[in-house]
Scaffold this active site. Structure first.
Site, PDB file in Angstrom:
ATOM      1  N   LEU A   1       0.755  -1.238  -0.059  1.00 15.68           N
ATOM      2  CA  LEU A   1      -0.032   0.105   0.186  1.00 15.68           C
ATOM      3  C   LEU A   1       0.609   1.305  -0.012  1.00 15.68           C
ATOM      4  O   LEU A   1       0.503   2.307  -0.468  1.00 15.68           O
ATOM      5  CB  LEU A   1      -0.833  -0.129   1.288  1.00 15.68           C
TER       6      LEU A   1
ATOM      7  N   GLY B   1       7.283   3.884   1.024  1.00 14.30           N
ATOM      8  CA  GLY B   1       8.124   4.991   1.344  1.00 14.30           C
ATOM      9  C   GLY B   1       9.437   4.578   1.923  1.00 14.30           C
ATOM     10  O   GLY B   1       9.651   3.538   2.669  1.00 14.30           O
TER      11      GLY B   1
ATOM     12  N   THR C   1       3.868   0.284   4.057  1.00 17.24           N
ATOM     13  CA  THR C   1       2.658  -0.336   4.586  1.00 17.24           C
ATOM     14  C   THR C   1       2.068  -1.738   3.801  1.00 17.24           C
ATOM     15  O   THR C   1       2.131  -1.381   2.468  1.00 17.24           O
ATOM     16  CB  THR C   1       1.431   0.532   4.676  1.00 17.24           C
TER      17      THR C   1
ATOM     18  N   LYS D   1       2.373  -2.156   9.301  1.00 18.36           N
ATOM     19  CA  LYS D   1       3.078  -1.197   8.747  1.00 18.36           C
ATOM     20  C   LYS D   1       4.545  -1.312   9.368  1.00 18.36           C
ATOM     21  O   LYS D   1       4.763  -2.058  10.611  1.00 18.36           O
ATOM     22  CB  LYS D   1       2.582   0.232   9.530  1.00 18.36           C
TER      23      LYS D   1
ATOM     24  N   ASP E   1      -2.246  13.001  13.917  1.00 13.05           N
ATOM     25  CA  ASP E   1      -2.264  12.806  12.541  1.00 13.05           C
ATOM     26  C   ASP E   1      -3.586  12.806  11.891  1.00 13.05           C
ATOM     27  O   ASP E   1      -3.986  11.810  10.891  1.00 13.05           O
ATOM     28  CB  ASP E   1      -1.476  11.646  11.926  1.00 13.05           C
TER      29      ASP E   1
END
Length: 694
Positions: free
Chosen positions: A16, A19, A24, A40, A139
């Site tokens: 998903l 980075g 993820t 994650k 967040d």
């Protein structure tokens, strides 16, 4: 997809996010067929054994807390497990089928007011529990609010607890308050982020538009100005959201319960009004109306003092609410005070101030006018109406009001400042300069006045004086990013490029999303031939805001400068998709086409630039070059003549001489002067227009 099983039993179904700082995956448990979870991988910054020990303890502690939260509230994403593999930390979370709120917030399609109130109430109910456990989400944004398929409830996901504790990164600056950016996290940092989400929902703004919203700040208060005349929203809801997103966390709601209470009062207003209506009907049916009239009449005749006391109490309560930032509540109290005494000039004046803070400038102007009518000696009312007129673009009327306010109170520094701003808008530079200087003399610590005077001095080519003003702002407030940015612009104009870079960098360190600072620093790097640094700055802007047109045009100019003509064409084309009337993009793309030998495309672009702006001298000049190459002597002469006339009017003497020389060559049928290139005997005019948002 991947034969490796995480923790020995989690099979990766889909990546998903891949980075550098966080990965993820959508996974299934090999021991539980058809089960799906989110895993994650949290990449920590250090491999030092001592640091790993500390991080491991912190990781387990936070995981335990989040696990408890998930079981306490059905609308919090559950933490299933956590584990460590090859010195990397992993968390396993519940997979929630549904759609993120970001899918509902579509540009230009705002949510209804009742939908936003419901959204706020649902998330605030969750935050009450979250905060009671000593956890801050960190967040909150539309992507982290999921509408669950099974029951349409909103679920709060992706707590940022691990992100900052383990990975030491700060993302999501669009929704993040300044104290969180600075590492001074508060419980009401979540309330701020949720308030920004509410504004985005009411206005139909996707995430990439939020930064632009946050840059729209009131020139005096610095608060976000988000409500406009076209947005029809209940003023009570506006007041609640304004208090949620106050920049100073101390003036914001402190607890989620406080926001919930105000929302409940908002939604119960209609019920209260209905109850009052029934009560009045009951009184009438009981035959009490006449008695009430007699009692009230006797009360007014025999004891007027209680009315005065009630009026004074309401007025003072309104003032207290205004000072506390509860502008909607203040309006209600001033309304009641005015009902008791329609001649209360102070109540009109203060209500106008509250409307101004709420962004209702027309109502603010109307109330200030009524206050002036009732008391022509009220200096504050003239001053307040001046600012309302300025916000409405009526600068002459504003100047007249500021002048009257100064006559009545010559010591009002803000009136001089306000009049200076209005005079600057009308290009009365001398008058504006005098007013800014007077305001500074009266209030030496008011940084905005130094900032505006510095900008004006730069416009007047008073470079060193402008730098002194920006120096003064920085001395008073070393965290003023605008002062560093404006000083950087001034140093750049003064040919002090390396000093300018230092100032832009300082501005960016204070505000990591300062687009204009990146843009102008990129331009300076480009001028210095620092190819990679300039490209990185332009790219950063487009990561922040992919629709920021100037980043494409400036990067195109930069690419052109080192011969990447195709890349430049791609950038100018991207700019034109966003703004089909961008004259500079057409003109500069024409230059790039010409360098590649595509005369036809270049000619079309110059002609489009001229069609949009018939006074674009560079486009005429450049098209003249092409027509000359195509042996269209008459057309080339006509273009060079038009360019020469415009260059002369614009005071560009060197360019005027270039155009005149081209005309002479064509009229005399003289051969062109030797050149190093095959496509043009004169340098094509390529201009950049750095953004100076002042």
């Amino acid at each position: 997809m991947n034969s490796h099983l995480l923790d020995g039993h989690y099979r990766i179904l889909k990546v998903l996010n891949d980075g550098e700082k966080r990965k993820t995956y959508l996974v299934e448990d090999a021991n539980l067929p058809r089960s799906q979870f989110i895993v994650k991988q949290l990449c920590h910054p250090s491999s030092n054994p001592q640091s790993l020990t500390i991080l491991r303890r912190l990781f387990r502690s936070k995981a335990a807390t989040l696990e408890k939260l998930g079981h306490k509230h059905d609308q919090i994403q559950k933490l299933i497990a956590c584990f460590e593999e090859n010195e990397e930390f992993y968390i396993v979370q519940e997979f929630i089928p549904g759609n993120p709120l970001s899918d509902d917030i579509i540009q230009g399609q705002p949510l209804r007011e009742e939908q936003v109130i419901s959204l706020l109430s649902e998330i605030l109910e969750i935050l009450v529990l979250v905060h009671s456990y000593g956890v801050i989400h960190r967040d909150i944004k539309p992507a982290n609010i999921i509408r669950r398929e099974s029951d349409e409830k909103l679920v709060l996901v992706n707590f940022g607890t691990f992100n900052e504790a383990i990975t030491n990164t700060v993302d999501n600056l669009e929704y993040m308050p300044i104290e969180q950016v600075n590492g001074n996290l508060k419980y009401n940092s979540d309330i701020y982020a949720l308030g920004i989400v509410a504004i985005a929902a009411l206005k139909g703004l996707p995430t990439n538009e939020i930064f632009n919203l946050r840059s729209q700040k009131h020139q005096l208060t610095g608060e976000i100005v988000w409500r406009d005349k076209n947005l029809k929203v209940n003023r009570k809801l506006v007041a609640i959201i304004n208090r949620m997103v106050r920049l100073d966390y101390r003036k914001r709601y402190q607890y989620a319960t406080e926001v919930l209470d105000d929302l409940k009062r908002l939604t119960s207003v209609d019920d209260d009004q209905q109850k009052q209506h029934h009560k009045k009907l009951l009184l009438i049916l009981m035959g009490l109306a006449g008695c009430i009239t007699l009692v009230i009449g006797a009360w007014f005749l025999q004891s007027p003092k209680p009315v005065s006391d009630a009026e004074q109490k309401l007025y003072q309560e309104g003032v207290n609410k205004y000072d506390a930032g509860n502008y909607e509540g203040a309006v209600e109290d001033f309304n009641q005070a005015i009902k008791l005494d329609p001649q209360n000039a102070l109540a009109y004046n203060k209500r106008g101030n509250a409307y101004y803070r709420l962004g209702d400038y027309e109502q603010a102007q109307a109330d200030s006018s009524q206050a002036i009518l009732l008391n022509p000696q009220n200096a504050n009312a003239y001053f307040d109406r001046g600012f309302a007129f300025s916000e409405l673009g009526k600068y002459k009327e504003a100047i007249a009001d500021y002048t009257q306010a100064i006559k009545l109170n010559p010591k009002n520094a803000y009136a001089y400042y306000g009049r200076g701003l209005a005079l600057a808008q009308l290009k009365d530079n001398k008058g504006a300069m005098a007013d800014f200087s007077k305001a500074i003399a009266l209030k030496p610590q008011y940084t905005e006045t130094y900032l505006q005077r510095g900008i004006l001095r730069r416009r007047l080519k008073l470079i060193q004086a402008a730098i002194q003003d920006f120096d003064r702002v920085i001395k008073i407030n070393p965290s003023d990013a605008k002062a560093y940015y404006q000083r950087g612009l001034t140093q750049s104009i003064n040919k002090q490029k390396y000093i300018a870079i230092k100032d832009y960098t300082h501005a960016i360190s204070i505000n990591p999303k300062y687009i204009e600072a990146y843009l102008n620093r990129g331009d300076v790097y480009s001028d210095l031939g620092d190819k990679l640094e300039a490209t990185q700055d332009y790219n950063t802007i487009l990561q922040i805001d992919p629709k920021f047109i100037a980043a494409y045009t400036h990067r195109g100019i930069h690419r052109f400068s080192f011969g990447d003509y195709q890349g430049a064409i791609e950038d100018y084309t991207a700019a034109l998709k966003l703004d089909p009337n961008n004259v500079a993009a057409y003109n500069n793309r024409g230059n790039a086409y010409l360098e590649l030998g595509n005369k036809k495309a270049a000619n079309q672009d110059y002609s489009r630039a001229i069609a949009i702006n018939a006074n674009n001298a560079s486009a005429y000049y450049n098209r003249g070059v092409i027509r000359s190459k195509q042996k269209n002597q008459q057309g080339a002469i006509a273009d060079f003549q038009k360019a020469a006339k415009l260059f002369q009017q614009q005071g560009e003497q060197d360019s005027y001489q270039d155009a005149q020389r081209e005309i002479a060559i064509l009229q005399n049928n003289s051969p062109p002067a030797p050149t190093t290139g095959d496509e043009a005997r004169q340098p094509i005019h390529r201009r950049r227009f750095p953004i100076h948002r002042e």
